[in-house]
Scaffold this motif. Structure first.
Motif, PDB file in Angstrom:
ATOM      1  N   LYS A 157       0.808  -1.227   0.000  1.00 27.95           N
ATOM      2  CA  LYS A 157       0.000   0.000   0.000  1.00 27.95           C
ATOM      3  C   LYS A 157       0.840   1.276   0.000  1.00 27.95           C
ATOM      4  O   LYS A 157       0.531   2.237  -0.701  1.00 27.95           O
ATOM      5  CB  LYS A 157      -0.915  -0.012   1.240  1.00 27.95           C
ATOM      6  CG  LYS A 157      -1.984   1.059   1.205  1.00 27.95           C
ATOM      7  CD  LYS A 157      -2.990   0.832   2.315  1.00 27.95           C
ATOM      8  CE  LYS A 157      -4.091   1.879   2.243  1.00 27.95           C
ATOM      9  NZ  LYS A 157      -5.136   1.646   3.232  1.00 27.95           N
ATOM     10  N   TYR A 158       1.923   1.306   0.792  1.00 29.05           N
ATOM     11  CA  TYR A 158       2.680   2.552   0.956  1.00 29.05           C
ATOM     12  C   TYR A 158       3.979   2.562   0.165  1.00 29.05           C
ATOM     13  O   TYR A 158       4.860   3.351   0.422  1.00 29.05           O
ATOM     14  CB  TYR A 158       2.973   2.796   2.446  1.00 29.05           C
ATOM     15  CG  TYR A 158       1.693   2.998   3.224  1.00 29.05           C
ATOM     16  CD1 TYR A 158       0.978   4.198   3.128  1.00 29.05           C
ATOM     17  CD2 TYR A 158       1.177   1.989   4.027  1.00 29.05           C
ATOM     18  CE1 TYR A 158      -0.197   4.379   3.833  1.00 29.05           C
ATOM     19  CE2 TYR A 158      -0.002   2.165   4.724  1.00 29.05           C
ATOM     20  CZ  TYR A 158      -0.686   3.361   4.625  1.00 29.05           C
ATOM     21  OH  TYR A 158      -1.863   3.552   5.305  1.00 29.05           O
ATOM     22  N   LYS A 159       4.091   1.674  -0.814  1.00 27.56           N
ATOM     23  CA  LYS A 159       5.317   1.650  -1.624  1.00 27.56           C
ATOM     24  C   LYS A 159       5.190   2.671  -2.751  1.00 27.56           C
ATOM     25  O   LYS A 159       4.228   2.646  -3.511  1.00 27.56           O
ATOM     26  CB  LYS A 159       5.524   0.254  -2.209  1.00 27.56           C
ATOM     27  CG  LYS A 159       6.849   0.106  -2.936  1.00 27.56           C
ATOM     28  CD  LYS A 159       7.028  -1.303  -3.446  1.00 27.56           C
ATOM     29  CE  LYS A 159       8.347  -1.425  -4.173  1.00 27.56           C
ATOM     30  NZ  LYS A 159       8.551  -2.759  -4.721  1.00 27.56           N
ATOM     31  N   ARG A 192       8.852  -2.153   3.374  1.00 32.30           N
ATOM     32  CA  ARG A 192       8.103  -3.277   2.808  1.00 32.30           C
ATOM     33  C   ARG A 192       6.742  -3.447   3.483  1.00 32.30           C
ATOM     34  O   ARG A 192       6.200  -4.553   3.513  1.00 32.30           O
ATOM     35  CB  ARG A 192       8.910  -4.576   2.983  1.00 32.30           C
ATOM     36  CG  ARG A 192      10.262  -4.549   2.263  1.00 32.30           C
ATOM     37  CD  ARG A 192      10.569  -5.883   1.612  1.00 32.30           C
ATOM     38  NE  ARG A 192      10.427  -7.002   2.555  1.00 32.30           N
ATOM     39  CZ  ARG A 192      11.440  -7.513   3.240  1.00 32.30           C
ATOM     40  NH1 ARG A 192      12.652  -7.001   3.131  1.00 32.30           N
ATOM     41  NH2 ARG A 192      11.265  -8.544   4.046  1.00 32.30           N
ATOM     42  N   ALA A 193       6.191  -2.372   4.007  1.00 36.37           N
ATOM     43  CA  ALA A 193       4.880  -2.466   4.682  1.00 36.37           C
ATOM     44  C   ALA A 193       3.827  -2.911   3.679  1.00 36.37           C
ATOM     45  O   ALA A 193       3.705  -2.335   2.602  1.00 36.37           O
ATOM     46  CB  ALA A 193       4.509  -1.116   5.273  1.00 36.37           C
ATOM     47  N   GLN A 194       3.076  -3.950   4.007  1.00 35.79           N
ATOM     48  CA  GLN A 194       2.115  -4.512   3.060  1.00 35.79           C
ATOM     49  C   GLN A 194       0.925  -5.119   3.790  1.00 35.79           C
ATOM     50  O   GLN A 194       1.039  -5.474   4.961  1.00 35.79           O
ATOM     51  CB  GLN A 194       2.803  -5.594   2.217  1.00 35.79           C
ATOM     52  CG  GLN A 194       3.497  -6.623   3.059  1.00 35.79           C
ATOM     53  CD  GLN A 194       4.503  -7.456   2.296  1.00 35.79           C
ATOM     54  OE1 GLN A 194       4.523  -8.648   2.474  1.00 35.79           O
ATOM     55  NE2 GLN A 194       5.334  -6.860   1.471  1.00 35.79           N
ATOM     56  N   GLU A 195      -0.194  -5.192   3.079  1.00 31.83           N
ATOM     57  CA  GLU A 195      -1.356  -5.867   3.670  1.00 31.83           C
ATOM     58  C   GLU A 195      -1.639  -7.149   2.895  1.00 31.83           C
ATOM     59  O   GLU A 195      -1.452  -7.211   1.685  1.00 31.83           O
ATOM     60  CB  GLU A 195      -2.576  -4.946   3.704  1.00 31.83           C
ATOM     61  CG  GLU A 195      -3.068  -4.485   2.358  1.00 31.83           C
ATOM     62  CD  GLU A 195      -4.352  -3.672   2.461  1.00 31.83           C
ATOM     63  OE1 GLU A 195      -5.143  -3.929   3.379  1.00 31.83           O
ATOM     64  OE2 GLU A 195      -4.543  -2.783   1.622  1.00 31.83           O
ATOM     65  N   ASN A 196      -2.066  -8.158   3.625  1.00 30.21           N
ATOM     66  CA  ASN A 196      -2.353  -9.456   3.020  1.00 30.21           C
ATOM     67  C   ASN A 196      -3.789  -9.451   2.498  1.00 30.21           C
ATOM     68  O   ASN A 196      -4.727  -9.204   3.244  1.00 30.21           O
ATOM     69  CB  ASN A 196      -2.151 -10.546   4.081  1.00 30.21           C
ATOM     70  CG  ASN A 196      -2.487 -11.920   3.545  1.00 30.21           C
ATOM     71  OD1 ASN A 196      -2.507 -12.129   2.328  1.00 30.21           O
ATOM     72  ND2 ASN A 196      -2.743 -12.873   4.422  1.00 30.21           N
TER      73      ASN A 196
END
Length: 469
Positions: A157-159, A192-196
């Protein structure tokens, strides 16, 4: 792809039991189990319980089973990621401006759009959507959507690739300042903040996609909605395509791969249900869910790569894809090329005594490869002579089929003289191949039908061409 409601309408029963047979001595299939005879029959002595027909006449009936948690469909996994890249992961609207929407919709309304044009258009829409990082409708942040391991999708999301960091992103990163102070390892992971995106999240996103946005995903809203790409219900196929083989050596039956896979899926369903009711750890339920997804994928396509070692199946099974594809599959093995009557093959060699339109057939082949000839006034005497000769003497005949009768009579046994005298006009005699018959002749391998030519049969002339010195 059928929707869950269409599956329910097509099916006759809901399958809920993981056991195949009842525990009594009669070995009867369990009601509402995978082998319930309301889905057809696979035994000669037991009729179908839905239509009452026997094995030869009953086409079979479907059942369905509900999955405790939704799963990704392995066949539509790529399409699922494609749609997720085009829609906002917060409000489910397509990531296009009003002008772009209108422009693409006008192009789609053109009559007679070719497949390649539609494919090119989908790529254009997808590229436009992926470039946009902020939703125009709800101002939510969107990043790239990627496949991550087997049947897992993540949304970064924040990349951002831009040099200037967006205030929303910097605010998100600052919220971890205290955590970074106490644990320096967190800092390297922040980028590498990400949502599954698990199937449940994706299903809810797809259900919220407005009908007017569906054509822009190059889907027909009347034929299928994006939500139909996620499995919430499985069709249980009829028994006649997954028969149980009764084994004489071992006491019991040999079940088909599809039947075994369905019992595993029902078993996992029950496990998840129990764990949810008993309030087990989330991690435990997530592991069960991953395993359920894998089994649903193996049911459709059993040749998956990248299965973790702890989840890999012990024994290889055949899924639906394996039944259809390849040389031994339905299309090439059973539909395009089949074992048929009135065809034969033999080795060939050159012969100077043959005309250019002749083919030499050995007597042994000519006795087996017969021609069904109808008896008429002109040929009745010849047919009588051939019937008298029988199957062992060439030229002779192998079978007689009397007019209006389905049964064939084999001429090796019985009184051939009597049969020859009783021959009537309209009877069918399967006579041996004789000189002058026309056959289709082809060289293996048969690559296309242009290689097949008609030839006149000649008895094997190799012995005639041998002249003693």
């Amino acid at each position: 792809m059928k929707s869950a409601e269409q599956m329910r309408q097509q099916a006759h029963i809901q399958v809920v039991s993981k056991n195949l047979y009842s525990q009594d001595t009669s070995h009867t299939p369990l009601a509402y189990g995978v082998l319930d005879h309301r889905m057809g029959t696979s035994e000669k002595d037991r009729p179908c319980e839905t239509c009452g027909k026997n094995l030869a006449d009953c086409l079979g009936h479907y059942g369905y089973l509900d999955l405790e948690l939704p799963c990704f469909h392995i066949g539509y996994f790529k399409a699922t990621i494609g749609i997720l890249q085009m829609v906002c992961k917060t409000c489910s609207r397509i990531m296009l401006s009003k002008e772009e929407r209108q422009q693409f919709l006008d192009y789609l309304r053109r009559p007679g759009l070719a497949y390649l044009q539609k494919r090119g258009l989908k790529k254009k829409i997808s590229d436009k959507c992926r470039k946009r990082t902020v939703c125009l409708y709800c101002s939510a942040f969107n990043g790239p959507v990627k496949k991550c391991g087997l049947l897992k999708i993540i949304h970064e999301k924040y990349k951002t690739t831009k040099k200037v960091v967006d205030p929303i992103v910097s605010e998100f990163l600052q919220s971890f300042d205290i955590a970074v102070e106490h644990n320096k390892e967190v800092e390297s992971l922040l980028s590498r903040a990400q949502e599954n995106l698990n199937p449940l999240v994706v299903l809810n996103l797809f259900r919220r996609i407005p009908n007017e946005d569906v054509p822009l995903l190059l889907m027909n809203p009347e034929a299928g909605k994006p939500a139909d790409l996620i499995l919430t219900r499985l069709l249980v196929p009829p028994l006649c395509i997954r028969p149980s083989v009764v084994s004489d050596l071992k006491s019991g039956t040999n079940e088909d791969d599809l039947t075994m896979k369905l019992t595993e899926i029902i078993f996992l369903n029950d496990v998840i249900k129990k764990h949810r009711m008993s309030g087990a750890k989330t991690q435990m339920i997530m592991e069960d869910w991953d395993f359920l997804q894998l089994q649903c994928a193996l049911y459709i396509n059993s040749e998956l790569s990248g299965i973790p070692l702890n989840m890999a199946p012990k024994k290889w099974t055949r899924g639906f894809v394996q039944r259809l594809k390849g040389k031994q599959g339905r299309f090439r093995g059973n539909l395009s090329g089949k074992r048929v009557d009135f065809s034969g093959r033999t080795v060939i060699s050159p012969d100077p005594n043959l005309r250019i339109d002749e083919v030499a057939v050995p007597v042994h082949v000519a006795k087996i490869l017969t021609y069904p000839e109808k008896v008429n006034k002109a040929n009745i005497e010849l047919m009588r002579k051939l019937v008298k000769n029988g199957p062992d003497v060439h030229p002779g005949a192998n079978f007689i089929q009397q007019r209006h009768m389905q049964m064939k009579r084999f001429l090796k046994y019985g009184n051939r003289e009597k049969m020859a005298q009783e021959l009537k006009l309209g009877d069918m005699v399967e006579r041996h191949m004789i000189d002058g018959d026309i056959v289709l002749f082809n060289r293996q391998p048969s690559l296309h039908k242009l290689s097949i030519m008609a030839h006149i049969v000649s008895e094997n002339t190799l012995m005639m061409s041998y002249i003693p010195r």
